[in-house]
Structure formats: C-alpha cells, structure tokens
Design a protein around this motif. Sequence first.
Motif, PDB file in Angstrom:
ATOM      1  N   LEU A 304      47.385  38.507  44.331  1.00 11.50           N
ATOM      2  CA  LEU A 304      46.119  38.886  44.961  1.00 11.50           C
ATOM      3  C   LEU A 304      44.939  38.235  44.238  1.00 11.50           C
ATOM      4  O   LEU A 304      43.919  37.932  44.851  1.00 11.50           O
ATOM      5  CB  LEU A 304      45.957  40.406  44.963  1.00 11.50           C
ATOM      6  CG  LEU A 304      47.075  41.209  45.635  1.00 11.50           C
ATOM      7  CD1 LEU A 304      46.817  42.702  45.495  1.00 11.50           C
ATOM      8  CD2 LEU A 304      47.206  40.815  47.108  1.00 11.50           C
ATOM      9  N   TRP A 305      45.102  38.050  42.929  1.00 12.55           N
ATOM     10  CA  TRP A 305      44.065  37.399  42.128  1.00 12.55           C
ATOM     11  C   TRP A 305      44.175  35.876  42.235  1.00 12.55           C
ATOM     12  O   TRP A 305      43.168  35.197  42.420  1.00 12.55           O
ATOM     13  CB  TRP A 305      44.177  37.834  40.666  1.00 12.55           C
ATOM     14  CG  TRP A 305      43.495  39.117  40.342  1.00 12.55           C
ATOM     15  CD1 TRP A 305      42.301  39.268  39.701  1.00 12.55           C
ATOM     16  CD2 TRP A 305      43.955  40.445  40.631  1.00 12.55           C
ATOM     17  NE1 TRP A 305      41.990  40.605  39.573  1.00 12.55           N
ATOM     18  CE2 TRP A 305      42.983  41.339  40.135  1.00 12.55           C
ATOM     19  CE3 TRP A 305      45.087  40.965  41.265  1.00 12.55           C
ATOM     20  CZ2 TRP A 305      43.116  42.728  40.249  1.00 12.55           C
ATOM     21  CZ3 TRP A 305      45.221  42.347  41.377  1.00 12.55           C
ATOM     22  CH2 TRP A 305      44.255  43.202  40.883  1.00 12.55           C
ATOM     23  N   ILE A 306      45.387  35.367  42.131  1.00 11.89           N
ATOM     24  CA  ILE A 306      45.588  33.915  42.163  1.00 11.89           C
ATOM     25  C   ILE A 306      45.036  33.317  43.450  1.00 11.89           C
ATOM     26  O   ILE A 306      44.383  32.263  43.439  1.00 11.89           O
ATOM     27  CB  ILE A 306      47.088  33.580  42.009  1.00 11.89           C
ATOM     28  CG1 ILE A 306      47.535  33.816  40.559  1.00 11.89           C
ATOM     29  CG2 ILE A 306      47.362  32.130  42.397  1.00 11.89           C
ATOM     30  CD1 ILE A 306      49.016  33.586  40.331  1.00 11.89           C
ATOM     31  N   ARG A 307      45.246  33.994  44.581  1.00  9.42           N
ATOM     32  CA  ARG A 307      44.875  33.427  45.875  1.00  9.42           C
ATOM     33  C   ARG A 307      43.372  33.492  46.137  1.00  9.42           C
ATOM     34  O   ARG A 307      42.889  32.940  47.128  1.00  9.42           O
ATOM     35  CB  ARG A 307      45.662  34.116  46.979  1.00  9.42           C
ATOM     36  CG  ARG A 307      47.153  33.866  46.844  1.00  9.42           C
ATOM     37  CD  ARG A 307      47.988  34.651  47.805  1.00  9.42           C
ATOM     38  NE  ARG A 307      47.932  34.073  49.145  1.00  9.42           N
ATOM     39  CZ  ARG A 307      48.763  34.443  50.124  1.00  9.42           C
ATOM     40  NH1 ARG A 307      49.674  35.364  49.913  1.00  9.42           N
ATOM     41  NH2 ARG A 307      48.670  33.875  51.312  1.00  9.42           N
ATOM     42  N   LYS A 308      42.630  34.162  45.269  1.00  2.98           N
ATOM     43  CA  LYS A 308      41.179  34.208  45.425  1.00  2.98           C
ATOM     44  C   LYS A 308      40.466  33.073  44.697  1.00  2.98           C
ATOM     45  O   LYS A 308      39.315  32.759  45.007  1.00  2.98           O
ATOM     46  CB  LYS A 308      40.633  35.544  44.906  1.00  2.98           C
ATOM     47  CG  LYS A 308      40.965  36.736  45.773  1.00  2.98           C
ATOM     48  CD  LYS A 308      40.327  38.003  45.245  1.00  2.98           C
ATOM     49  CE  LYS A 308      40.678  39.192  46.123  1.00  2.98           C
ATOM     50  NZ  LYS A 308      40.197  39.034  47.512  1.00  2.98           N
TER      51      LYS A 308
END
Length: 329
Positions: A304-308
């Motif tokens: 969820l963090w990586i894709r932001k």
Amino acid sequence: MRFLLDDEQREFGRTLDSLLEAAGTPAVVRAWAAGDTAPGRALWARLAEAGVFALAVPGQHDGLGPLPVELAVAFCELGRHAVPGPLVETVAAAALLDRLGDGDVTRTWLPQIASGKAVVSLCAPGVSSPYALDADASDAVFVIDGDSLRVAEGHGPVQPSLDPARRLARPHGGTVLTRGPEVIAAAVHAADVAALATAAQALGLGHALLARTVDYARQRTQFGVAIGSFQAVKHRLADTFIALEFAQPLLHAAALALATAHPAAGREIAAAKVSAGEAAYAAARTALQLHGAVGYTEELDLSLWIRKARPLRNAWGTPSACRARVLVP
C-alpha cells in the motif's frame, strides 16, 4: 532562517501520528480502493477535528491558517500512514478560494472544508493533470480552465492507477463561478500549496517505507545471520536515509518561504518536491528489493505504501518540471 520545528509543531505531529496509528489505515486504504469511502470519510472527520484542514483556511472562514509549516507537518504524517483521499486537492482548493476573495463561493465552501464536512477535489489541466483525484468520492470538484473556475457537474469513468487508492476521473461540464486574471494568480498559488503538501506526503511515505524495511532487515536471515548485517544492505539503507534527511530541511525551507510570501517560494517548493519525491521513490525501490518476492504481494500492507511512491513523485509537478523551475533564474 530556522528550519527546525518548534516544540508545539513537533507535538502536533506526534498527536497525528498517534491518531493515525490507532486508526488502522491499511484497512481504510483497502476499503477506499474498493470504492467503499465510509471508513475514509470517518477518518477524514477525525483529522478535521484535529485541525488538519483548518490549517489551509483563514480565520475569518472558521480556519486556523494559512499555516504552511504546520500543514507540512500534518501531511508528513498523512503520508507516513498512507491516508487515502483528495487530501492535497482539498487544501489546494482552500488556498485557491482564499485567494479569490470573500465571495459567495468562498463563504460557502471554506468553512465546510475547515470543519471536514466537505471533501473536495481540484483539477488543473494546465498545471497538473486533466484528471481529478477521487472525483467520485468528492462533494465538489473545482476545475481551473485557463482564466476561469467552475464546479464540475459530473465526471467520466474512474481510471485505473498504479496506486489503487488513487482513483482518477475526468471532470466534465459545470457552472463557471468566476473568470479573470485573478483566477490565474490564485491557480499558481494553489498549485504551490499542492506541491508542498505532496512533497510532505512523499517524505512521510519515504520514512515509513524505510522504517519497515529496517525492521525487516533485522528479522530476515540468510546463512544464519540477519540480512541487515550485510554491507550491501547497510549501504542501501544508509543511502535511502540520507536522501530523506536531505529532503527534510528543503521541505521546511519551502514551507517557511510560502508562509512569508518570499519571492523565491515557488523555486523552494519545486526543490522540496523533487527532492522528497525522488527520496520516497528510492525508499520504495529499496523496500521492494530488500523484501524480495514478498514485497510484490498485495496481501502485504507494505504494498500500500510502495504503490504510492511513484504517483506522489509525479503529482503536482513531475521531477523534470520541478528541476526546470528550480533552474529558472
């Protein structure tokens, strides 16, 4: 010029961090990505109670601001916890309306933004993108077309995004609220606020990714030892840390420049945006590499963090556009 936060600002950041840690944001993000905005709206209301959106609204319209430094502190925490929604667009719309003067639209929307009752998005095709973030979840979408400002009457289909929680759609139609050179000037200011808030989000995101990766490097073992003891891993984590540390004073300097209306504020913001965006993107790449194949899995909250990281790097000013602005004399 002092780039360090004072005690009150640091305490504000810690308070938001505690609030968001208890909120269980991964579940909120997953629900938002699936089109269920109820948990996100509930969290939005709690952030409003903490004064986050009031920081972008002047006192005469029930706000606390504008307070760019405190806004940067808040958005660092929002990024650290990957809070979904048109957060940047809402405070940018507030900045836009504030610059347009004390008209009916301003008196209608600014108090609602400050209180958290209104979730709004802002679309500026000539400045950022032809798409509005979370148009389907917003109470209003303000659209800047050259020297005119309108409220969209609808939007096209929601487009897929690298980050499932960033839901994009093209706004269409609507009533022109005002037009003239003042709209152009207000749009430039709103874009600066949006770029500053996005830089802060990216910085917080990068710190979260680094913290999770460091923890994982301490736990994962190869050849009977933690991978964090390997020289190559240490160097990769150190490089990520240094990039984030260099970005932080640039962000604070940009916020101070905006607060004091310094003539070079735009260049300061561009420098902060490119530095924070690139640092967060590097943190995402480091997290993905050191987590290995597990980093690709959607079940892992880390995704969820990586894709932001990449969308935030490009939102409200791509790296090339920001570098060009910094270099303009």
